[in-house]
Design a protein around this motif. Structure first.
Motif, PDB file in Angstrom:
ATOM      1  N   SER A 137       0.851  -1.184   0.000  1.00 49.27           N
ATOM      2  CA  SER A 137       0.000   0.000   0.000  1.00 49.27           C
ATOM      3  C   SER A 137       0.891   1.241   0.000  1.00 49.27           C
ATOM      4  N   ILE A 138       0.758   2.075  -1.013  1.00 48.29           N
ATOM      5  CA  ILE A 138       1.543   3.302  -1.124  1.00 48.29           C
ATOM      6  C   ILE A 138       0.595   4.479  -0.979  1.00 48.29           C
ATOM      7  N   LYS A 139       0.808   5.295   0.044  1.00 45.10           N
ATOM      8  CA  LYS A 139      -0.057   6.431   0.335  1.00 45.10           C
ATOM      9  C   LYS A 139       0.760   7.715   0.315  1.00 45.10           C
ATOM     10  N   LEU A 140       0.198   8.749  -0.300  1.00 46.92           N
ATOM     11  CA  LEU A 140       0.891  10.024  -0.447  1.00 46.92           C
ATOM     12  C   LEU A 140       0.156  11.108   0.335  1.00 46.92           C
ATOM     13  N   LEU A 141       0.935  11.840   1.132  1.00 45.75           N
ATOM     14  CA  LEU A 141       0.383  12.912   1.959  1.00 45.75           C
ATOM     15  C   LEU A 141       0.502  14.241   1.220  1.00 45.75           C
ATOM     16  N   PRO A 142      -0.600  15.007   1.084  1.00 41.52           N
ATOM     17  CA  PRO A 142      -0.511  16.290   0.394  1.00 41.52           C
ATOM     18  C   PRO A 142       0.410  17.290   1.087  1.00 41.52           C
ATOM     19  N   GLU A 143       0.586  17.162   2.407  1.00 41.05           N
ATOM     20  CA  GLU A 143       1.522  18.006   3.136  1.00 41.05           C
ATOM     21  C   GLU A 143       2.936  17.443   2.986  1.00 41.05           C
ATOM     22  N   MET A 144       3.920  18.218   3.458  1.00 40.31           N
ATOM     23  CA  MET A 144       5.287  17.717   3.461  1.00 40.31           C
ATOM     24  C   MET A 144       5.482  16.744   4.622  1.00 40.31           C
ATOM     25  N   LEU A 145       5.787  15.508   4.300  1.00 41.93           N
ATOM     26  CA  LEU A 145       6.081  14.476   5.294  1.00 41.93           C
ATOM     27  C   LEU A 145       7.592  14.287   5.342  1.00 41.93           C
ATOM     28  N   HIS A 146       8.188  14.627   6.463  1.00 37.74           N
ATOM     29  CA  HIS A 146       9.643  14.593   6.596  1.00 37.74           C
ATOM     30  C   HIS A 146      10.120  13.509   7.557  1.00 37.74           C
ATOM     31  N   ALA A 147       9.198  12.827   8.217  1.00 42.91           N
ATOM     32  CA  ALA A 147       9.552  11.826   9.225  1.00 42.91           C
ATOM     33  C   ALA A 147      10.222  10.619   8.596  1.00 42.91           C
ATOM     34  N   LYS A 148      11.289  10.135   9.264  1.00 43.36           N
ATOM     35  CA  LYS A 148      11.968   8.915   8.857  1.00 43.36           C
ATOM     36  C   LYS A 148      11.737   7.895   9.969  1.00 43.36           C
ATOM     37  N   ALA A 149      10.736   7.061   9.781  1.00 43.51           N
ATOM     38  CA  ALA A 149      10.323   6.157  10.855  1.00 43.51           C
ATOM     39  C   ALA A 149       9.701   4.906  10.272  1.00 43.51           C
ATOM     40  N   PHE A 150       9.696   3.837  11.068  1.00 41.41           N
ATOM     41  CA  PHE A 150       8.934   2.647  10.670  1.00 41.41           C
ATOM     42  C   PHE A 150       8.555   1.834  11.897  1.00 41.41           C
ATOM     43  N   VAL A 151       7.501   1.062  11.733  1.00 39.79           N
ATOM     44  CA  VAL A 151       7.040   0.122  12.748  1.00 39.79           C
ATOM     45  C   VAL A 151       6.941  -1.245  12.100  1.00 39.79           C
ATOM     46  N   ALA A 152       7.518  -2.259  12.733  1.00 44.09           N
ATOM     47  CA  ALA A 152       7.428  -3.642  12.268  1.00 44.09           C
ATOM     48  C   ALA A 152       6.716  -4.456  13.347  1.00 44.09           C
TER      49      ALA A 152
END
Length: 452
Positions: A362-377
């Motif tokens: 699933s690829i989702k695009l945020l209209p705002e600027m998303l700068h976070a570098k994070a992940f949850v496994a």
């Protein structure tokens, strides 16, 4: 611009930000605090969870709250205390002036302040691309006023220094705090979606400093673990029961620490690193290759072929993947789209050859600027098993092998849930990528990928 060889890569027909914004559904963020009772050190250190209840981490959402925390921590220092601040971009703005004023006042109180900023050609090139400015000259003025390295010291690193962190060591009352994440300093970043982690406790703060210290001057008082042994201990087949029996919850700080420049590595970043030690990619790969996790959610600001290759390994083993990215990033727009097109093609090939159920992408695009570098496994079969990461490192080749970077990786259940909730909020405010969102222009995309 010419078309790419990818089946998805034809010249991009732009959709305006307003049109994309119509698909925004909204969402909310919140600042959440979680207790942390164990830490690991010198990249890996383990503490029994009943021996130091002062150690904890707190997820902070958004620029304004992060700057509020930063200035509050600076203002809460006194004579003999030490402040260390490292930031990639230090731009104009009222918030920046507020930070500088707090640092100056700290010096007046007798606090020792050290500030490190990126002075490399990379950051200069980024500023040129964005037509942005810098307030580093204000820091230089502050250094000249003090004329004493014990009061204020400014280091402009010629090696790409992308790690964003701060530490506050209060020698009088023994209170140690720190911060890390992806947030730069400057008013322009106020509306960007990003996070910081507030770190409290001497064990944690010294672990953080140790991980980004190329000199390795701090000697841990507790036993060190190798990465492989650490993650072996992190396996909890029976979830909370095993965690309780072990009485250990693990967190580590992973970093890249380049020590010099290498022309060959700059020309061929996929095959050679700068001199130094680079631990972020290895730690990421251990998590991405760990079969106890079968569901991953990533927040990625910038992506290239190196990041795609890592994520492909997850899809290859039929794990589910959700990618959250900005629709209109401040830089590397076409490189991002090229990477997403590759990832989509990989997923379609895997679906064709899959004899059972295909993994979900699933690829989702945020209209705002998303700068976070994070992940949850996490595990879909055992909700008690999961891990979270947040920091400065992008999923790009030069981030992995040339920049100084710093990330936190934690098994702490509350912190993971907090970050997962924030990422869910971002996903809710985003829209699903369609065919247009995989289009890019060449050679622009390749140039961005090489330079970024």
């Amino acid at each position: 611009s010419s078309s790419s060889s990818s089946s998805f890569a034809i010249e991009k027909t732009s959709v305006s930000p307003n049109e994309e914004g119509k698909r925004l559904r909204g969402g909310e963020t919140r600042e959440i605090q979680s207790s942390m009772v164990a830490r690991e050190f010198e990249k890996e250190l383990t503490v029994r969870n009943n021996t130091n209840t002062k150690n904890k981490i707190t997820l902070v959402s958004g620029y304004s709250r992060s700057i509020e925390n930063l200035t509050r921590e600076i203002n809460d220092t006194n004579r003999g205390d030490e402040i260390q601040l490292s930031v990639y971009v230090f731009e104009h703005g009222k918030s920046t002036e507020k930070v500088i004023e707090s640092l100056s006042n700290a010096c007046n109180r007798g606090v020792s302040v050290r500030v490190k900023v990126d002075g490399s050609a990379v950051s200069k090139f980024t500023r040129w691309c964005e037509q942005s400015t810098t307030l580093v000259e204000k820091l230089r003025e502050l250094e000249k006023e003090r004329n004493n390295a014990n009061e204020f010291e400014l280091l402009e690193s010629t090696i790409p220094t992308h790690a964003k962190f701060a530490t506050f060591k209060r020698k009088n009352n023994g209170e140690y705090t720190g911060m890390l994440g992806g947030i730069n300093i400057g008013d322009r970043f106020e509306n960007w979606r990003d996070f910081t982690v507030l770190v409290q406790g001497q064990t944690l703060v010294e672990a953080l400093e140790s991980s980004v210290s190329s000199g390795g001057s701090f000697t841990p008082s507790l036993s060190s673990l190798s990465t492989s042994k650490l993650f072996e201990k992190l396996r909890w087949p029976n979830g909370k029961k095993d965690a309780k029996n072990k009485e250990e919850i693990h967190t580590k700080f992973v970093s890249n620490n380049p020590t010099g420049f290498c022309p060959l590595a700059w020309a061929f970043p996929r095959i050679k690193n700068f001199p130094g030690t680079f631990g972020v990619k290895k730690s990421f790969e251990e998590i991405l290759n760990d079969r106890q996790f079968d569901d991953y959610t990533f927040s990625i600001a910038y992506l290239d072929s190196s990041g795609v290759a890592m994520i492909r390994k997850i899809i290859d083993r039929n794990a589910n993947v959700t990618i959250l990215m900005p629709c209109f990033p401040n830089v590397y727009h076409d490189a991002n789209r090229k990477a997403l097109a590759k990832l989509k093609k990989v997923h379609e090939l895997i679906k064709l050859r899959s004899k059972t159920s295909a993994p979900r992408l699933s690829i989702k695009l945020l209209p705002e600027m998303l700068h976070a570098k994070a992940f949850v496994a996490k595990s879909t079969t055992n909700p008690d098993v999961g891990i979270a990461s947040l920091g400065s490192c992008n999923m790009r080749q030069r981030s992995f092998g040339q920049f100084q970077e710093l990330n936190i990786i934690t098994r702490d259940e509350k912190f993971r849930e907090d970050l997962e909730n924030e990422l869910s909020s971002i996903a809710f405010a985003s829209f699903d990528a369609d065919d247009e969102d995989f289009l890019y222009a060449e050679p622009k995309a390749s140039v961005e990928e090489f330079l970024g």
